[in-house]
Each structure stands twice: as structure tokens, then as C-alpha cells.
Design a protein around this motif. Structure first.
Motif, mmCIF file in Angstrom:
data_model
loop_
_atom_site.group_PDB
_atom_site.id
_atom_site.type_symbol
_atom_site.label_atom_id
_atom_site.label_comp_id
_atom_site.label_asym_id
_atom_site.label_seq_id
_atom_site.Cartn_x
_atom_site.Cartn_y
_atom_site.Cartn_z
ATOM 1 N N GLY A 203 45.608 28.488 83.843
ATOM 2 C CA GLY A 203 44.403 27.590 84.255
ATOM 3 C C GLY A 203 44.797 26.381 84.870
ATOM 4 N N ARG A 204 46.292 26.480 84.789
ATOM 5 C CA ARG A 204 47.146 25.052 85.197
ATOM 6 C C ARG A 204 47.412 25.649 87.213
ATOM 7 N NH1 ARG A 204 48.674 22.496 88.492
ATOM 8 N NH2 ARG A 204 50.469 21.096 89.207
ATOM 9 N N GLY A 205 47.585 27.550 87.011
ATOM 10 C CA GLY A 205 47.718 27.640 88.072
ATOM 11 C C GLY A 205 46.502 27.646 88.684
ATOM 12 N N LEU A 206 45.209 28.491 88.631
ATOM 13 C CA LEU A 206 43.897 28.080 89.146
ATOM 14 C C LEU A 206 43.209 26.688 89.398
ATOM 15 C CD1 LEU A 206 41.399 29.823 90.249
ATOM 16 C CD2 LEU A 206 40.338 29.490 88.021
ATOM 17 N N VAL A 207 43.872 25.869 88.693
ATOM 18 C CA VAL A 207 43.272 24.976 88.785
ATOM 19 C C VAL A 207 44.628 24.069 90.400
ATOM 20 C CG1 VAL A 207 43.590 21.371 88.587
ATOM 21 C CG2 VAL A 207 42.823 23.567 86.637
ATOM 22 N N ALA A 208 45.559 24.446 90.752
ATOM 23 C CA ALA A 208 46.076 24.435 91.673
ATOM 24 C C ALA A 208 45.088 24.782 92.829
ATOM 25 C CB ALA A 208 46.999 24.418 91.659
ATOM 26 N N VAL A 209 45.348 26.130 92.642
ATOM 27 C CA VAL A 209 44.451 26.762 94.180
ATOM 28 C C VAL A 209 42.707 25.812 94.283
ATOM 29 C CG1 VAL A 209 43.735 28.667 94.713
ATOM 30 C CG2 VAL A 209 45.477 29.230 93.174
ATOM 31 N N LEU A 210 42.483 25.838 92.873
ATOM 32 C CA LEU A 210 40.991 24.578 93.241
ATOM 33 C C LEU A 210 40.998 23.685 94.025
ATOM 34 C CD1 LEU A 210 38.457 25.879 90.450
ATOM 35 C CD2 LEU A 210 38.857 27.375 92.478
ATOM 36 N N ALA A 211 42.434 23.056 94.361
ATOM 37 C CA ALA A 211 42.848 21.707 94.485
ATOM 38 C C ALA A 211 42.751 22.093 96.178
ATOM 39 C CB ALA A 211 43.721 21.294 94.008
ATOM 40 N N ALA A 212 43.817 23.317 96.727
ATOM 41 C CA ALA A 212 43.938 23.261 97.502
ATOM 42 C C ALA A 212 42.654 23.710 98.358
ATOM 43 C CB ALA A 212 45.084 25.019 97.661
ATOM 44 N N LEU A 213 41.546 24.560 97.977
ATOM 45 C CA LEU A 213 40.312 24.291 98.391
ATOM 46 C C LEU A 213 39.003 23.185 98.912
ATOM 47 C CD1 LEU A 213 38.483 27.437 99.004
ATOM 48 C CD2 LEU A 213 36.926 27.147 96.710
ATOM 49 N N VAL A 214 39.667 22.571 97.940
ATOM 50 C CA VAL A 214 38.837 21.387 97.522
ATOM 51 C C VAL A 214 39.588 20.533 99.227
ATOM 52 C CG1 VAL A 214 38.382 18.489 97.283
ATOM 53 C CG2 VAL A 214 37.985 20.269 95.564
ATOM 54 N N GLU A 215 41.352 20.991 99.361
ATOM 55 C CA GLU A 215 41.885 20.092 100.675
ATOM 56 C C GLU A 215 41.245 20.578 101.845
ATOM 57 O OE1 GLU A 215 46.052 19.098 102.257
ATOM 58 O OE2 GLU A 215 46.078 20.099 100.504
#
Length: 569
Positions: A203-215
Motif C-alpha cells: 500500500g505504501r508503494g501504491l501511495v507513492a505511485v499515486l503521488a506521481a500521478l498527482v505530480e
């Protein structure tokens, strides 16, 4: 520097997102590995996510490169081209439980984004639908979904996105915030996480991937991604200790030792499978009865199968019954006996060892005779970082020299070296790009020297060895030497295609002549099983008659992929 925001989700946005997500996972990899306690505390979730996404990035970049170098210069790939490449790259490169689920999340998004086959881009509502389908399809791919995992985080992200009205940036930020909140709640859903004082690693990894989507859509990276949440601040000290010890805290918290919990499966089995949908449905039932952590993702005839079992052979046989399995990777979770759980008798650590990846059985024998611990990389089946870590452990030494022998394994080997160092092993990674460079390094290896001196000498010997290989082209492609057709014989020197020919021996002679133009004292030839019988004699004669004071050694490499490997020192 702030990222230039993308207005719509088009091919360029896909490329940008993949690149930013890979960077984010690279930065968070060690942290994610350290908190990895579920489903197996093997400390490689961050690494597996990184390697899975790295494969997706490579596929997307290949699509863009094809347009930039091909006849349609000036145009670019469509959204469908980009997301199909992303999903396919992730599917074929998926590593571990977490990487396999990430591959299915990307595939689920792709199914929505390419539904009509003609859309050039999508907007906020389209992204909402894609995130919803991604979460649902990932959950369906897991045989027995567990709350408090990446599946919960993905579902929460989709739920939050569904309530957001606006453009892609607004939807992406809502998904990210929903995922971050869900991540903070995972310790309350899964007891093993609460005992360890950490959130779910996947889940922590997915949050990082979604943070990249925001960026990607806003130009600014959100802040505040971390492995504890406000509701779990009391566990921050436990997390810090977990980071300091690498993954050492995780097995203790999970009640296991170097792998699965007591009584759990001993092996992780992963393979790609070419099979029909009906056969895969039967395969799921068969594997579900053999073990746990079953995830089967893919479709359209190609699947990625992941399962934890005690009988690895039975898991592979089930794949054979369903279709054609390949790129089979079997990883032993622990150092004890797989079926009885008994630990092996302790033995004294050696001072120094060499661990090498080798491309064929013949070279594996040669390296083993020279004292190296080997990892066999069969054609199309590169080893995962977990396999390299296990080889380092198997070498049972205080100091280890790691020889990847393949430029494509540089990230995998680096990740393995970092994990081994976290376990207290001194590891030096020598960036050998070919098995012949590894042979040169091994030839000057001297365990009685100081570690640093030995590494310098081995690195120098490898660096002074030019390497080449002769292979048969599988498809038409653009190369440094021109356009090749399927079936052409290619001579690659130092990784680049230098010669395109039709005859294996003649091509090899041309490659060897070019390499020896710069001088040399020793030629090493490693023959694959499919190399012509006469090739070694022809090349030895050519060297003897045309190049004075140059010696030649010949080895049999077995099924090594390339017809011939050449080294010139």
C-alpha cells in the motif's frame, strides 16, 4: 524543479507518470523493503515494485523510441499505444506478490482507457472510471483478498476519486488522499502490521505511485507520504528500529524466520503463462489447493502467475497442464529445510566469496570450479533480486563480490547488494556486462588480498575485457548497423549491434577482427549449444594465423541464449 503539468491523460502523460512513479519508488524502495512484513517478511516489496514498474517504463520508452526513429517521425504514440505498452511491460516484468498486483492495477486502467480504441486522451471522469476498474480487477485477481493490504488502499483511492468532480489533477489528488488515509488505517486491519508498528508495504508503494500521478497533472509532488500515520504515531520508534535493522524486525513481528510464518509455504513460484481463459480458470483452482498468496493477472492469452507453495514442482506442472509457462522463477524463502522446517546446522562463515550470474549450465560449472556461487540465468528468465540475495546468503561469507554479468541486471544487482548490506554482509558490486568479463575478473580473484585491493584488481580485469556476442535476430528492428530482419545473424560488440550477416561463422570472424584491431593478448570463446560445430576451430585458426602472440581459450556454455560469446583481453 517543478514538473510541467499535463492537462489530459494522453500518451505523454502516461510516459511522464511512469517516469515519476519509477523515481518515487526508487527513492522509497529501501523504506518499503524495511516495513515488508506481509504476506511474507522477505524484505523485498519495494524492490519488486520498482523492478515491475521499471519494466513498464522500458516498454513505454520503446514505443516512443519507435515513433521517433521510425518512418512516422514527427508523430507520437496514441494513448492506447502507451497504456498497452505500460500494462504489458508491467505484466511481463512483475516481481513478487506486490508487483503482480501492481501489474493488474495498470492493466485494469488500460482496459478502460482503451475501451473504444480511438480516444486520444481522457479527462477527469475517464480517470475516475479507470481507477475504479483498476481496483476492482486487482481484487478479482487475488484468490483470497485480505483487508489491510494494497487492495484496501487501491479500493479507497477509487472510492475517493469517484467523489471528485473536476479535471485529472483534481481526481488524482482525491485518489492520492484517499489512498493515504487508507494506508494509515492498515495496521488496524491486519494484526501483523500492528505488531510491527508499520503500515502495509504494498500500500505504501501504491501511495507513492499515486503521488506521481498527482505530480503528472499538477506539476507539484504532494508531501507527507510516510510509513506511519497520525493514528499510529506510537509506533514510530518501532518503525525507526525496523529501518535501522533492514527487514530484520519484520520476521520477528510476523512470527517467522527469513521467510514465511511457521508452517507456511517455503517457495515463491512466478511464471509467465501462455494459455486460454478456460485453462487459467482451472489453474486457479489447482494452485489455490497447493498454497496461498495466489495472484493470477493478465488476459488475452498471456498471464503472470504468482503463488507461495511447498511443492514448487507441482505449481510449475500445473502451469504446463494449462499452457506454456516460461520465465519461471522459484525463490526459497528460508535457509532451513523447505518441508520439515528444520534449520540447517550452523557453519562458520568464509571470509570472502564471489557470487556470479551465468547464462548457461556450462559456464555455471566453470564458475563453480573456480570457487564462485552461481545463479543461473536461462534465456528469457533473468533472476530476481531475491534470488541474488539468496545466493549471497548461500555463499555464507563476510565479504562478497557480486558479478551480474549482464548490463540489464544492474538495478537488480544493486538492489540485492543493498539488501545484503542491510544484513551485515560487505558486498562489492562489479558492473560486469558479460560472462566473459566475469571470467576475466574471476581469473585475478585472490582471497588473501585485502578486500578493496581484490575488488580493484577484479574490476580492472573486467574493464579491460571487451565483450561481444553473436545472436540470431528474432524480429525486424533498427540497429546501429542498419535494419535487420528476423533470422539475420547479429554481432554485438560492447552491447551495440556492429555486424549484420547471414552466416554465423562469417559474422563471428568479422566481429573478432574488429575487436582485435585495437589489440589484445587473450581471446575467450564461449560456445552455445546451437553454435555451428566448426566455429571454434575456424576462429582459433584465424587468431593463430592473423594475430601474433594472441592466445585463445574455448569453453562450452550450454543453453546460454547467444550462439557465441567473445571476450578480448
Amino acid at each position: 524543479m517543478a514538473q510541467v503539468p499535463q492537462t489530459f491523460f494522453d500518451a505523454l502523460a502516461v510516459r511522464t507518470w511512469c517516469g515519476l512513479a519509477l523515481r518515487a519508488l526508487g527513492q522509497a524502495r529501501e523504506e518499503i523493503d524495511a516495513i515488508n512484513v506481509y504476506p511474507v517478511a522477505d524484505g523485498d516489496t519495494g524492490t519488486n515494485l520498482y523492478l515491475t514498474l521499471e519494466s513498464a517504463v522500458a516498454a513505454v520508452e520503446a514505443v516512443f523510441a519507435g515513433y521517433e526513429a521510425g518512418p512516422a517521425q514527427g508523430t507520437g504514440p496514441s494513448l492506447a499505444d502507451a497504456v498497452h505498452a505500460m500494462a504489458h511491460g508491467a505484466l511481463i516484468g512483475a516481481r513478487g506478490n506486490s508487483g503482480t498486483i501492481l501489474a493488474q492495477l495498470l492493466r485494469g486502467m488500460t482496459q478502460v482507457l482503451t475501451a473504444d480504441g480511438t480516444t486520444a486522451h481522457t479527462d477527469g471522469p475517464g480517470l475516475r472510471l479507470a481507477l475504479r476498474h483498476a481496483a476492482d480487477s486487482a481484487r478479482q485477481a487475488v484468490a483470497h483478498p485480505v483487508e489491510g493490504t494494497v487492495l484496501s488502499v487501491a479500493s479507497a483511492a477509487a472510492d475517493a476519486a469517484e467523489g471528485a468532480e473536476g479535471d485529472c489533477g483534481t481526481v488524482a489528488r482525491a485518489a492520492y488522499e484517499g489512498a493515504r488515509t487508507a494506508l494509515a488505517a492498515t495496521p488496524g486491519q491486519l494484526a501483523v502490521l500492528e505488531r510491527a508498528g508499520v503500515v502495509d508495504a504494498g500500500g505504501r508503494g501504491l501511495v507513492a505511485v499515486l503521488a506521481a500521478l498527482v505530480e503528472t497533472f499538477t506539476g507539484e509532488a504532494p508531501t507527507g507520504v510516510r510509513s506511519t500515520a497520525p493514528a499510529y504515531e506510537a509506533h514510530s520508534e518501532a518503525l525507526a528500529e525496523a529501518h535501522a535493522r533492514g527487514a530484520a524486525a519484520a520476521p520477528e513481528a510476523a512470527g517467522c524466520d527469513d521467510g514465511p510464518a511457521e508452517g507456511g509455504p517455503a517457495f515463491e513460484v512466478i511464471y509467465l503463462l501462455e494459455a486460454e481463459d478456460t485453462a487459467v480458470a482451472r489453474l486457479r483452482e489447482r494452485l489455490d489447493g497447493l498454497g496461498d498468496s495466489l495472484v493470477v493477472v493478465g488476459g488475452d492469452g498471456l498471464w503472470n502467475v504468482h503463488v507461495h507453495v511447498d511443492d514448487a514442482g507441482a505449481a510449475v506442472e500445473a502451469g504446463v497442464e494449462a499452457g506454456r509457462p516460461y520465465r519461471i522463477r522459484i525463490t526459497h524463502f528460508g535457509l532451513g529445510d523447505a518441508h520439515t522446517g528444520r534449520e540447517r546446522p550452523p557453519r562458520e562463515r568464509a571470509q570472502r566469496a564471489v557470487v556470479a550470474v551465468v547464462p548457461g549450465e556450462g559456464l555455471a560449472g566453470l564458475y563453480t570450479e573456480a570457487g564462485a556461487t552461481t545463479v543461473l540465468a536461462r534465456p528469457g528468465e533473468p533472476p530476481a533480486s531475491g534470488e541474488l540475495v539468496q545466493a549471497v546468503r548461500r555463499a555464507h561469507a563476510r565479504e562478497v563480490v557480486l558479478l551480474p554479468n549482464d548490463a540489464e541486471l544492474r538495478h537488480t544487482a544493486a538492489a540485492a547488494a543493498e539488501q545484503a548490506r542491510a544484513e551485515g554482509i560487505r558486498v562489492a558490486l562489479i558492473p560486469t556486462r558479460s560472462a566473459v568479463q566475469g571470467i576475466a575478473a574471476l581469473a585475478v580473484h585472490a582471497p588473501e588480498r585485502r578486500f578493496d585491493e581484490d575488488v580493484v584488481q577484479m574490476t580492472s580485469a573486467a574493464g579491460a575485457t571487451r565483450h561481444a556476442e553473436v545472436v540470431v535476430a528474432e524480429r525486424q528492428s533498427w540497429t546501429m548497423a542498419g535494419i535487420c530482419q528476423a533470422g539475420d545473424v547479429l554481432g554485438l560488440i560492447d552491447g551495440d549491434v556492429a555486424v549484420i550477416g547471414s552466416d554465423v561463422t562469417a559474422t563471428a570472424e568479422t566481429v573478432l577482427d574488429r575487436m582485435l584491431q585495437a589489440g589484445g593478448e587473450l581471446v575467450t570463446l564461449v560456445l552455445g549449444d546451437e553454435a555451428p560445430e566448426e566455429i571454434a576451430g575456424r576462429l582459433e585458426t584465424r587468431v593463430r594465423e592473423s594475430y601474433l602472440a594472441v592466445d585463445t581459450v574455448v569453453y562450452r556454455g550450454g543453453r546460454q541464449g547467444a550462439l557465441l560469446l567473445i571476450g578480448v583481453e
